[in-house]
Motif scaffolding. Structure first.
Motif, mmCIF file in Angstrom:
data_model
loop_
_atom_site.group_PDB
_atom_site.id
_atom_site.type_symbol
_atom_site.label_atom_id
_atom_site.label_comp_id
_atom_site.label_asym_id
_atom_site.label_seq_id
_atom_site.Cartn_x
_atom_site.Cartn_y
_atom_site.Cartn_z
ATOM 1 N N ALA A 37 0.828 -1.209 0.000
ATOM 2 C CA ALA A 37 0.000 0.000 0.000
ATOM 3 C C ALA A 37 0.859 1.255 0.000
ATOM 4 N N SER A 38 2.030 1.187 0.627
ATOM 5 C CA SER A 38 2.913 2.359 0.651
ATOM 6 C C SER A 38 3.563 2.614 -0.696
ATOM 7 N N ASP A 39 3.558 1.619 -1.575
ATOM 8 C CA ASP A 39 4.130 1.760 -2.919
ATOM 9 C C ASP A 39 3.068 1.902 -4.004
ATOM 10 N N ALA A 40 1.806 1.866 -3.619
ATOM 11 C CA ALA A 40 0.711 1.824 -4.591
ATOM 12 C C ALA A 40 -0.218 3.013 -4.393
ATOM 13 N N VAL A 41 -1.164 3.123 -5.290
ATOM 14 C CA VAL A 41 -2.304 4.005 -5.071
ATOM 15 C C VAL A 41 -3.328 3.168 -4.309
ATOM 16 N N SER A 42 -3.575 3.544 -3.075
ATOM 17 C CA SER A 42 -4.402 2.756 -2.168
ATOM 18 C C SER A 42 -5.706 3.487 -1.907
ATOM 19 N N PHE A 43 -6.820 2.798 -2.139
ATOM 20 C CA PHE A 43 -8.144 3.401 -1.990
ATOM 21 C C PHE A 43 -8.756 2.934 -0.666
ATOM 22 N N ASP A 44 -8.937 3.885 0.254
ATOM 23 C CA ASP A 44 -9.436 3.551 1.585
ATOM 24 C C ASP A 44 -10.914 3.224 1.600
ATOM 25 N N ARG A 45 -11.672 3.782 0.654
ATOM 26 C CA ARG A 45 -13.126 3.593 0.641
ATOM 27 C C ARG A 45 -13.559 3.003 -0.698
ATOM 28 N N MET A 238 3.777 -13.589 -5.161
ATOM 29 C CA MET A 238 3.304 -13.267 -6.505
ATOM 30 C C MET A 238 3.902 -11.955 -7.008
ATOM 31 N N ILE A 239 3.851 -10.923 -6.182
ATOM 32 C CA ILE A 239 4.402 -9.628 -6.603
ATOM 33 C C ILE A 239 5.917 -9.727 -6.768
ATOM 34 N N ASP A 240 6.582 -10.434 -5.852
ATOM 35 C CA ASP A 240 8.028 -10.628 -5.999
ATOM 36 C C ASP A 240 8.333 -11.375 -7.291
ATOM 37 N N GLY A 241 7.493 -12.350 -7.640
ATOM 38 C CA GLY A 241 7.706 -13.086 -8.887
ATOM 39 C C GLY A 241 7.617 -12.192 -10.112
ATOM 40 N N LEU A 242 6.678 -11.271 -10.101
ATOM 41 C CA LEU A 242 6.571 -10.309 -11.203
ATOM 42 C C LEU A 242 7.791 -9.403 -11.234
ATOM 43 N N PRO A 283 -10.589 -4.088 -0.048
ATOM 44 C CA PRO A 283 -9.321 -3.433 -0.370
ATOM 45 C C PRO A 283 -9.226 -3.153 -1.864
ATOM 46 N N LEU A 284 -8.488 -2.133 -2.214
ATOM 47 C CA LEU A 284 -8.225 -1.815 -3.622
ATOM 48 C C LEU A 284 -6.883 -1.109 -3.705
ATOM 49 N N LEU A 285 -5.895 -1.809 -4.267
ATOM 50 C CA LEU A 285 -4.544 -1.285 -4.453
ATOM 51 C C LEU A 285 -4.198 -1.324 -5.929
ATOM 52 N N VAL A 286 -3.591 -0.247 -6.417
ATOM 53 C CA VAL A 286 -3.212 -0.171 -7.831
ATOM 54 C C VAL A 286 -1.742 0.194 -7.943
ATOM 55 N N LEU A 287 -0.976 -0.687 -8.573
ATOM 56 C CA LEU A 287 0.419 -0.399 -8.923
ATOM 57 C C LEU A 287 0.459 0.018 -10.383
ATOM 58 N N HIS A 288 0.785 1.282 -10.619
ATOM 59 C CA HIS A 288 0.820 1.828 -11.977
ATOM 60 C C HIS A 288 2.188 2.461 -12.178
ATOM 61 N N ARG A 291 2.225 6.278 -11.836
ATOM 62 C CA ARG A 291 1.513 6.932 -10.743
ATOM 63 C C ARG A 291 2.302 6.801 -9.450
ATOM 64 N N ASP A 292 2.501 7.926 -8.783
ATOM 65 C CA ASP A 292 3.195 7.912 -7.507
ATOM 66 C C ASP A 292 2.294 7.308 -6.433
ATOM 67 N N PRO A 293 2.895 6.709 -5.417
ATOM 68 C CA PRO A 293 2.086 6.166 -4.316
ATOM 69 C C PRO A 293 1.224 7.254 -3.693
#
Length: 439
Positions: A37-45, A238-242, A283-288, A291-293
């Motif tokens: 979440a600290s590296d992603a765009v994290s949606f709280d709601r 999974m994320i480490d594998g990517l 939860p909803l996290l987006v790694l783009h 896009r900055d965290p």
């Protein structure tokens, strides 16, 4: 600006947001997701459009409201993001083990590889039987494919690809009941349970929620939290594998859930077709890559996942009801932002609708045959986040939301067709499997 080459959608079954560490939960259930979440765009709601898989997942994959599928026997009756990206030249694959979003219901459409853990055939009744067979005969009590195997399958598929863009959808079932985390991840419970004990307790919570003791309630929560901790570790793999494959630099990764789970907050367990926050907030996290965290407090819907993927892939669909997530972030008119959700009643005779903004929520239950209102309630989520104090007399903003929801319901009631009637026949088979512990 980095070019988005690939898209990875990671969805989790029955993962409620408020049991995650980075959403304020008191237990350390999700250390990796907190880091992510600290590296992603994290949606709280982030709000799911429905409270159960059969309506929430097709909505997640298409960006369309759940009744579209409930009115048609829960088949995937509209083009999914897999269909769209396949047509655009993407290699596509999906890995999961939930028969309700399997090829028996046309969810394989658009995928080059679709591994839904079905072994015998295409028929939907066979799919239900296969799940029973897998649980009690082949995997010694496991009724789903564990996340570790899903990761192995999907990363193996990526390794076998030629050059070119790909779309991967993994749907993880580990946090879905019966809850019984693997050894080493049952740290939150005072005792371990067998698969059969976990199944019996889960069935009791479904069939006899009023008879679940405080100790059993605590055990259910402990085991659920352990499943989250296990899944969290596997999502790290999974994320480490990517990352190890150098893919995060040009890949859009979206992680979310189809719905949450209840633990007697409103007199039920698991995820019946109700519309309380414990079922809808996910939860909803987006790694783009571009896009900055950022931590986003705006209210959003997971219906925006498909528009976000299409925008990253260079396309759009103006017929979808929601915009992409980054357009919604940039929209300054947040004061009146609302999201809708719905769920078709277990008997198929009623449909529940909900609308909420940052503070208030209204729920209306209407009959499908004539649209008659069965009940309507409101909640002040600031004063009553647990939705324990129903508001029956509306004024001000609640009146505005009620009117929006009534109009929305008029357009979404629809009719249950012959395919739904066939589903009711299918439920006889489901009931027999339930006696054997299938559900």
């Amino acid at each position: 600006m980095a070019e988005i080459q690939n898209v990875v959608l990671l969805s989790v079954d029955a993962l409620r947001a408020d049991h995650l560490s980075f959403h304020g939960y008191e237990r350390d259930t999700s250390p990796f997701l907190a880091d992510l979440a600290s590296d992603a765009v994290s949606f709280d709601r982030a709000i799911s459009p429905s409270s159960h898989t059969r309506e929430a997942v097709p909505a997640l994959l298409t960006g369309r409201y759940p009744d579209t599928f409930a009115n048609n026997g829960y088949r995937l009756v509209r083009s999914s993001v897999g269909d769209r990206l396949s047509a655009a030249g993407y290699a596509t694959a999906a890995f999961h083990s939930n028969p309700y979003v399997s090829r028996a219901y046309d969810f394989d459409s658009g995928f080059d590889v679709f591994d839904d853990n079905l072994m015998l055939g295409q028929n939907r009744l066979v799919a239900l039987f296969e799940r029973f067979l897998n649980k009690f005969v082949l995997n010694k009590g496991e009724y789903h494919t564990r996340a570790e195997e899903i990761n192995e399958q999907s990363l193996g598929w990526i390794d076998g690809l030629d050059d070119g863009p790909f779309f991967l959808w993994n749907h993880y079932m580990d946090t879905h009941g019966p809850y019984n985390p693997p050894v080493g991840f049952d740290r939150f419970s005072e005792r371990s349970v067998s698969n059969s004990d976990a199944q019996r307790l889960y069935q009791k919570s479904i069939k006899e929620p009023e008879n679940v003791t405080k100790e059993e309630n605590r055990l259910l929560i402990d085991l659920y939290d352990g499943e989250i901790r296990y899944l969290d570790a596997q999502l790290r793999h999974m994320i480490d594998g990517l990352d190890e494959r150098g893919l995060l630099e040009d890949t859009l990764v979206i992680l979310t859930a189809d719905h949450g789970d209840g633990f007697d907050e409103h007199g039920y367990y698991t995820h019946p077709r109700r519309l309380h926050e414990e079922l809808l907030r996910v939860p909803l996290l987006v790694l783009h890559p571009d896009r900055d965290p950022k931590r986003v407090e705006k209210l959003v819907s997971t219906l925006s996942v498909v528009p976000t993927i299409l925008a990253a892939a260079g396309g759009q669909d103006d017929t979808l009801p929601r915009d992409d997530l980054f357009a919604e972030i940039e929209d300054e008119s947040d004061g009146s932002r609302t999201v809708f959700a719905s769920a078709t009643g277990e008997d198929g005779d009623v449909r529940r609708f909900a609308v909420r903004d940052r503070r208030y929520k209204v729920v209306i239950e209407r009959r499908l045959d004539d649209g008659e209102i069965v009940s309507e309630t409101g909640f002040d989520l600031h004063a009553d986040p647990g939705e324990q104090e129903q508001i029956r007399e509306f004024d001000g903003r609640l009146t505005e939301l009620h009117d929006q929801l009534y109009t929305f319901g008029n357009t979404r009631l629809g009719t249950v067709d012959a395919e739904m009637e066939a589903e009711k026949l299918d439920s006889e088979i489901e009931d027999r499997l339930e006696v054997l512990g299938y559900k």
